[in-house]
Design a protein around this motif. Structure first.
Motif, PDB file in Angstrom:
ATOM      1  N   PRO A   1       0.800  -1.236   0.000  1.00  7.06           N
ATOM      2  CA  PRO A   1       0.000   0.000   0.000  1.00  7.06           C
ATOM      3  C   PRO A   1       0.831   1.285   0.000  1.00  7.06           C
ATOM      4  O   PRO A   1       0.389   2.305  -0.515  1.00  7.06           O
ATOM      5  N   ASP A   2       2.061   1.231   0.538  1.00  8.97           N
ATOM      6  CA  ASP A   2       2.899   2.436   0.585  1.00  8.97           C
ATOM      7  C   ASP A   2       3.712   2.647  -0.697  1.00  8.97           C
ATOM      8  O   ASP A   2       4.502   3.573  -0.789  1.00  8.97           O
ATOM      9  N   GLY A   3       3.519   1.771  -1.693  1.00  8.30           N
ATOM     10  CA  GLY A   3       4.208   1.942  -2.970  1.00  8.30           C
ATOM     11  C   GLY A   3       5.559   1.273  -3.057  1.00  8.30           C
ATOM     12  O   GLY A   3       6.243   1.396  -4.070  1.00  8.30           O
ATOM     13  N   ASN A   4       5.957   0.561  -2.029  1.00  5.71           N
ATOM     14  CA  ASN A   4       7.244  -0.142  -2.034  1.00  5.71           C
ATOM     15  C   ASN A   4       7.056  -1.594  -2.454  1.00  5.71           C
ATOM     16  O   ASN A   4       5.938  -2.031  -2.734  1.00  5.71           O
ATOM     17  N   ALA A   5       8.161  -2.316  -2.443  1.00  5.78           N
ATOM     18  CA  ALA A   5       8.121  -3.737  -2.812  1.00  5.78           C
ATOM     19  C   ALA A   5       7.125  -4.472  -1.922  1.00  5.78           C
ATOM     20  O   ALA A   5       7.125  -4.319  -0.709  1.00  5.78           O
ATOM     21  N   CYS A   6       6.286  -5.239  -2.553  1.00  4.68           N
ATOM     22  CA  CYS A   6       5.278  -6.024  -1.847  1.00  4.68           C
ATOM     23  C   CYS A   6       5.957  -7.280  -1.279  1.00  4.68           C
ATOM     24  O   CYS A   6       6.644  -7.984  -2.023  1.00  4.68           O
ATOM     25  N   PRO A   7       5.797  -7.573   0.007  1.00  3.40           N
ATOM     26  CA  PRO A   7       6.431  -8.773   0.564  1.00  3.40           C
ATOM     27  C   PRO A   7       6.034 -10.050  -0.177  1.00  3.40           C
ATOM     28  O   PRO A   7       6.821 -10.989  -0.255  1.00  3.40           O
ATOM     29  N   GLU A   8       4.849 -10.083  -0.752  1.00  2.00           N
ATOM     30  CA  GLU A   8       4.395 -11.254  -1.487  1.00  2.00           C
ATOM     31  C   GLU A   8       5.175 -11.481  -2.780  1.00  2.00           C
ATOM     32  O   GLU A   8       5.079 -12.544  -3.386  1.00  2.00           O
ATOM     33  N   PHE A   9       5.970 -10.485  -3.186  1.00  2.00           N
ATOM     34  CA  PHE A   9       6.812 -10.655  -4.367  1.00  2.00           C
ATOM     35  C   PHE A   9       7.794 -11.799  -4.146  1.00  2.00           C
ATOM     36  O   PHE A   9       8.188 -12.478  -5.085  1.00  2.00           O
ATOM     37  N   ARG A  10       8.164 -12.042  -2.885  1.00  2.00           N
ATOM     38  CA  ARG A  10       9.021 -13.194  -2.569  1.00  2.00           C
ATOM     39  C   ARG A  10       8.347 -14.493  -2.989  1.00  2.00           C
ATOM     40  O   ARG A  10       8.988 -15.382  -3.544  1.00  2.00           O
ATOM     41  N   ALA A  11       7.056 -14.618  -2.707  1.00  2.00           N
ATOM     42  CA  ALA A  11       6.315 -15.835  -3.058  1.00  2.00           C
ATOM     43  C   ALA A  11       6.251 -16.004  -4.576  1.00  2.00           C
ATOM     44  O   ALA A  11       6.352 -17.121  -5.091  1.00  2.00           O
ATOM     45  N   VAL A  12       6.104 -14.906  -5.292  1.00  5.39           N
ATOM     46  CA  VAL A  12       6.082 -14.971  -6.759  1.00  5.39           C
ATOM     47  C   VAL A  12       7.440 -15.442  -7.276  1.00  5.39           C
ATOM     48  O   VAL A  12       7.512 -16.346  -8.120  1.00  5.39           O
ATOM     49  N   LEU A  13       8.512 -14.859  -6.765  1.00  3.83           N
ATOM     50  CA  LEU A  13       9.852 -15.273  -7.194  1.00  3.83           C
ATOM     51  C   LEU A  13      10.080 -16.754  -6.911  1.00  3.83           C
ATOM     52  O   LEU A  13      10.603 -17.480  -7.761  1.00  3.83           O
ATOM     53  N   ALA A  14       9.688 -17.196  -5.739  1.00  4.28           N
ATOM     54  CA  ALA A  14       9.845 -18.616  -5.385  1.00  4.28           C
ATOM     55  C   ALA A  14       9.031 -19.495  -6.323  1.00  4.28           C
ATOM     56  O   ALA A  14       9.518 -20.525  -6.804  1.00  4.28           O
ATOM     57  N   GLY A  15       7.812 -19.077  -6.622  1.00  4.21           N
ATOM     58  CA  GLY A  15       6.954 -19.838  -7.519  1.00  4.21           C
ATOM     59  C   GLY A  15       7.495 -19.925  -8.934  1.00  4.21           C
ATOM     60  O   GLY A  15       7.219 -20.879  -9.657  1.00  4.21           O
TER      61      GLY A  15
END
Length: 171
Positions: free
Chosen positions: A107-121
């Motif tokens: 929400p603050d416009g920074n990297a979304c922590p869930e991007f880690r899950a996407v990279l792992a996937g």
């Protein structure tokens, strides 16, 4: 108690074919239901992935980013379905292109922590620190914006490596 007798003394004999039929009948509905559920989830993720890809391509052309919350609203999916669909969409796009999923932010416009899950996937090494995640995310945003710019620009090199032993995402 003799062979084939039950505790009440009545003799029961179940043939091998009857036992096999009973076992296959009992197991079949669970397997079929699981297969159907898995198939339904994959279809749902693929449909959501198509919608997400369209929205994210527009965001990329605008050289912008979008919060996960807004992306979910825009596509009519919840946050986790969005994450799964982002993996599906980026996987379908192939390894040569940018990761549209990088355009998703917190929400603050920074990297979304869930991007880690996407990279792992997707089979990439997952950055261990928030700083490393931010650097990888920022580079993927740059790559995506360059790819979808009018006219397109050369994409900078990807910073995140493929996990050891995986070759499907190598460039």
């Amino acid at each position: 108690m003799g062979k084939g007798e039950n505790p009440a003394g009545a003799s029961e004999e179940i043939t091998a074919s009857a036992a096999q039929e009973l076992a296959s009948t009992a197991a079949a509905p669970e397997t079929t239901a699981l297969d159907q559920t898995t198939s339904d989830l994959r279809a749902l993720a693929a449909q959501a992935g198509d919608r997400l890809s369209a929205v994210l391509r527009d965001v990329a052309r605008d050289q912008a980013t979008i919060s996960l919350r807004d992306l979910a609203k825009e596509t009519g999916a919840d946050d986790w379905l969005c994450i799964i669909a982002l993996v599906e969409a980026d996987e379908a796009a192939g390894s040569a292109g940018p990761l549209l999923s990088a355009l998703m932010t917190s929400p603050d416009g920074n990297a979304c922590p869930e991007f880690r899950a996407v990279l792992a996937g997707l089979g990439y090494e997952v950055p261990r620190t928030d700083r490393a995640l931010h650097l990888v995310w920022r580079r993927e945003v740059e790559r995506t914006h360059a790819f979808y710019a009018e006219p397109p620009r050369d994409m900078p090199a990807r910073l995140v490596p493929v996990r050891a032993g995986l070759t499907s995402r190598q460039e």
